[in-house]
Design an enzyme around this catalytic site. Structure first.
Site, short mmCIF file in Angstrom:
data_model
loop_
_atom_site.label_atom_id
_atom_site.label_comp_id
_atom_site.label_asym_id
_atom_site.label_seq_id
_atom_site.Cartn_x
_atom_site.Cartn_y
_atom_site.Cartn_z
N ARG B 216 0.78 -1.29 -0.62
CA ARG B 216 -0.11 -0.01 -0.53
C ARG B 216 0.74 1.14 -0.04
O ARG B 216 0.57 2.74 -0.08
CB ARG B 216 -0.65 0.09 1.50
CG ARG B 216 -1.81 0.97 1.46
CD ARG B 216 -2.61 1.26 3.13
NE ARG B 216 -2.91 2.08 3.25
CZ ARG B 216 -4.37 2.91 3.19
NH1 ARG B 216 -5.01 2.43 2.29
NH2 ARG B 216 -4.20 3.89 3.67
N GLU B 361 -13.90 5.92 -4.58
CA GLU B 361 -12.95 5.31 -4.23
C GLU B 361 -13.69 4.29 -4.74
O GLU B 361 -15.26 4.01 -4.87
CB GLU B 361 -13.06 4.64 -1.88
CG GLU B 361 -12.93 5.72 -1.92
CD GLU B 361 -11.60 4.99 -1.04
OE1 GLU B 361 -11.20 3.83 -1.63
OE2 GLU B 361 -11.18 5.21 0.04
#
Lengths: 289, 425
Positions: B216, B361
């Site tokens: 990430r 998102e």
């Protein structure tokens, strides 16, 4: 658990204050209280640290936990559901027990290509226990085409029994999100097992989704069950961590679903579900909602 | 000019490493000399032309080479690389926007896009990553005399969110395919420039292709190389590293870095955006997953002054998105509907005065998560495109249509008053 629409106990904010209303006012007071009780929720605004209604985030938490629990209890890899929309119906705080959310939510089929137009509907009561994971869940969902589910599961069972090279599996899905059609039943079964784990780990603040099977440790099939031992990666919110969980499940359509697991971040020894009878939860009347 | 050590660029073949070239050039008028290391295959016509003049070039063997000779051999090498490989996808015509692409292909795509559409697209250097890779953004701008406002979009601040860079590429493709004959899009370009950063966290993105699909953070090194990466979306200078919103522990995936804007990638973006903030109307940062259109803030439950408007515009965008394929996106502030975060780029952008600041998102909401099947790239991008276009429509209407309407209204009022006055005489 008090039925909806009736007076709920307001949380007591500490030492009880003596309260003696004049007699003449009592009927009026009772009337006022009854009217307030007819509303969806009851809070005491005068208290310093009055509990707050569930935030949108908390509602989603509750719905997820309820759905994980439902998926596990249904014990059917072909009937896995995902969350659609959530609506709060009520809430209640008991300092000794925890925070309870009453909600209704709609669901869709797990796989995009299976999504029918008609959504599933559920109602649930979810109690987040103070500081403890694994909320207490009561959930009912409809419609539940039980015969259809059982038929699908039996087909899935047959496919799984014929699966070759299951132990060689390294990643489901692959980096591009692809799952070989022959392995999709294995993925569904793995997600079913992880539903138990995700429900047990969910708190007011932490929630999970399954990301990938990273390895298969054991795969045994017989006429009576599938014995599946695997590592699945769970995505934890809001920490963003990836938690590998070693899950062992035993499954037979319509009869057995036993799950035991150990996640890599756990201090405590293995948790187990015991032997649960996989059975669909009875549908309920939604006309009140 | 000082001697420059060979650039350390990972993930390239040894042959290419030997042909890594350091270019010293001015950084976008900021008057800073920057050494940029490229693989020769990455060099586009822009760099050949502009940068070969007046720059000193080194080969990784550290021998200074006469300028003209090297420029010629750069051009030759590039041609050779392209001819040798000759795979079908190397041509823009066959570039698939329905698939995930590794960083090398995205670098190639950027230079090809800016070549093919040179009349409106230019590729610009933003800064260097921790592992010394160049960060580029594409500027889409129709030449004109009137001053332009800016729409900023960045993708892939989190390495594992592959659908995000895919969307940035899709967005650029859509604008370029439609700006001449689609009136909705062509009018944007009359007054707006688009700045698109297809991959912000390049080191991390490459790491997800070579080593760990679920990485990430960035790839900066801490604690003597025992711990890697900051969460770049906790590293911006806004309520940096507040408790429960980010982690001070390098081991954690929300590690906020050693200080606000400590990471080179964050620094590159925030310096640039800061320098253009007067002209930026909209800051869009693209992530996955969850299906949200998030407004400020994550670091507090307080709302920005234009919260109502942001929600209204966001909700309209979510409706437009849903109309495409039926997908539900939820709209709200991060702190309200998701979870608390500090140091996010979106919050920072709002707080330096950029009015429309959103986090997207993208799909999905838990079925596949980050590892979204490639078959969903197209529908995800199509629906997100509708949402972005809806936001652009609202911005365009607010700044370029309501002015006209306002003038009409005030003129009408003035005329009415005059008439009233004269009729009373």
């Amino acid at each position: 658990m008090q039925p909806r629409g009736q007076l709920r106990s307001a949380p007591r904010p500490g030492p009880a204050r003596p309260f003696a209303p004049p007699r003449a006012l009592l009927p009026l007071l009772l009337l006022l209280l009854a009217l307030r009780g007819a509303a969806a929720t009851l809070k005491d605004p005068g208290t310093v640290d009055a509990p707050e209604p569930p935030s949108p985030g908390m509602l989603q938490q509750a719905a997820r936990a309820a759905l994980h629990f439902f998926n596990f209890r249904a014990g059917s890899p072909s009937a896995l559901r995902v969350l659609d929309k959530v609506q709060e119906v009520g809430w209640q705080v008991d300092p000794t027990r925890g925070y309870q959310v009453n909600l209704v939510f709609s669901t869709q089929a797990y796989h995009l290509q299976d999504r029918e137009r008609r959504l599933g509907r559920c109602s649930a009561q979810v109690l987040f226990k103070n500081q403890k994971p694994g909320p207490a869940v009561t959930v009912r969902c409809a419609p539940l085409p039980e015969k259809h589910m059982l038929r699908e599961d039996r087909l899935l069972f047959k496919q799984l029994k014929q699966l070759k090279g299951a132990l060689n599996v390294s990643s489901i899905p692959d980096d591009y999100g692809n799952i070989d059609p022959s392995l999709r039943p294995m993925w569904d079964l793995a997600v079913l097992g992880s539903s138990y784990v995700m429900w047990e780990r969910t708190t007011q603040f932490l929630y999970y989704y399954p990301l990938r099977i990273s390895s298969v440790k054991q795969w045994k099939t017989s006429d009576h069950a599938i014995d599946f031992d695997y590592i699945i990666l769970l995505h934890e919110f809001p920490t963003q961590e990836i938690i590998p969980c070693h899950i062992h499940l035993i499954w037979y359509p319509g009869k057995w679903l036993k799950v035991s697991y150990h996640c890599e971040d756990m201090q405590t020894p293995e948790a187990s579900s015991g032997t649960e009878e996989g059975s669909a939860v009875a549908p309920t009347d939604f006309s009140n909602f | 000019m000082s001697t420059v050590p060979p650039g350390v660029v990972q993930g390239i073949s040894p042959v290419e490493a030997m042909l890594a070239v350091g270019l010293l050039h001015e950084d976008e008028g900021r008057g800073v000399g920057v050494i940029t290391f490229f693989r020769l295959s990455q060099l586009s016509r822009h760099h050949e032309g502009g940068d070969c003049k007046g720059t000193r070039l080194w080969r990784s063997s550290q021998k200074a080479v006469p300028r003209d000779n090297l420029c010629r051999s750069l051009a030759q090498h590039r041609k050779q690389v392209v001819d040798k490989t000759g795979s079908p996808w190397k041509s823009l015509e066959t570039y698939s926007y329905n698939k995930y692409h590794p960083m090398e292909e995205i670098y190639q795509w950027m230079s090809q896009i800016s070549e093919k559409h040179a009349e409106v697209v230019t590729q610009h250097f933003l800064g260097m990553t921790y592992e010394m890779r160049p960060m580029y953004y594409l500027k889409i701008s129709q030449p004109s005399n009137n001053p332009k406002k800016i729409i900023w979009m960045d993708c892939g601040i989190h390495a594992r969110e592959w659908i995000a860079p895919a969307f940035c590429q899709w967005f650029v493709k859509e604008i370029l395919q439609n700006y001449t004959d689609n009136p909705r899009i062509s009018r944007y370009l009359r007054n707006l420039d688009f700045y698109v950063l297809p991959v912000l966290n390049i080191d991390g993105y490459i790491y997800t292709w070579t080593t760990d699909r679920l990485w990430r953070k960035s790839r900066s090194s801490y604690n003597n190389g025992t711990c890697f990466g900051s969460d770049l979306n906790r590293n911006f200078n806004v309520s940096w590293c507040s408790k429960y919103c980010a982690s001070q522990n390098c081991e954690d995936l929300t590690f906020c870095g050693t200080g606000p804007v400590s990471e080179p990638e964050t620094k590159a973006v925030s310096s640039f955006v800061e320098s253009k903030k007067e002209d930026i109307l909209c800051f869009l940062t693209i992530h996955s997953y969850g299906q949200f259109i998030l407004t400020p803030y994550g670091y507090t439950k307080n709302k920005p002054s234009n919260h109502e408007e942001l929600i209204q515009v966001g909700q309209k965008a979510a409706n437009a998105l849903k109309a495409k394929h039926g997908t539900n996106y939820r709209v709200g502030s991060s702190a309200d509907i998701l979870y608390a975060t500090s140091g996010s780029s979106r919050d920072w952008a709002r707080d330096i005065g950029i009015p429309f600041s959103y986090t997207f998102e993208l799909r999905d909401n838990g079925t596949y998560g980050f590892i979204l099947p490639e078959v969903q790239v197209q529908p995800t991008c199509e629906e997100a495109m509708e949402a972005v276009l809806s936001i652009l429509d609202d911005i365009y209407a607010k700044y370029w249509l309501s002015n006209t309407a306002g003038k009409v209204t005030s003129t009408t009022v003035l005329l009415s008053l005059l008439w009233l006055f004269t009729s009373l005489l």
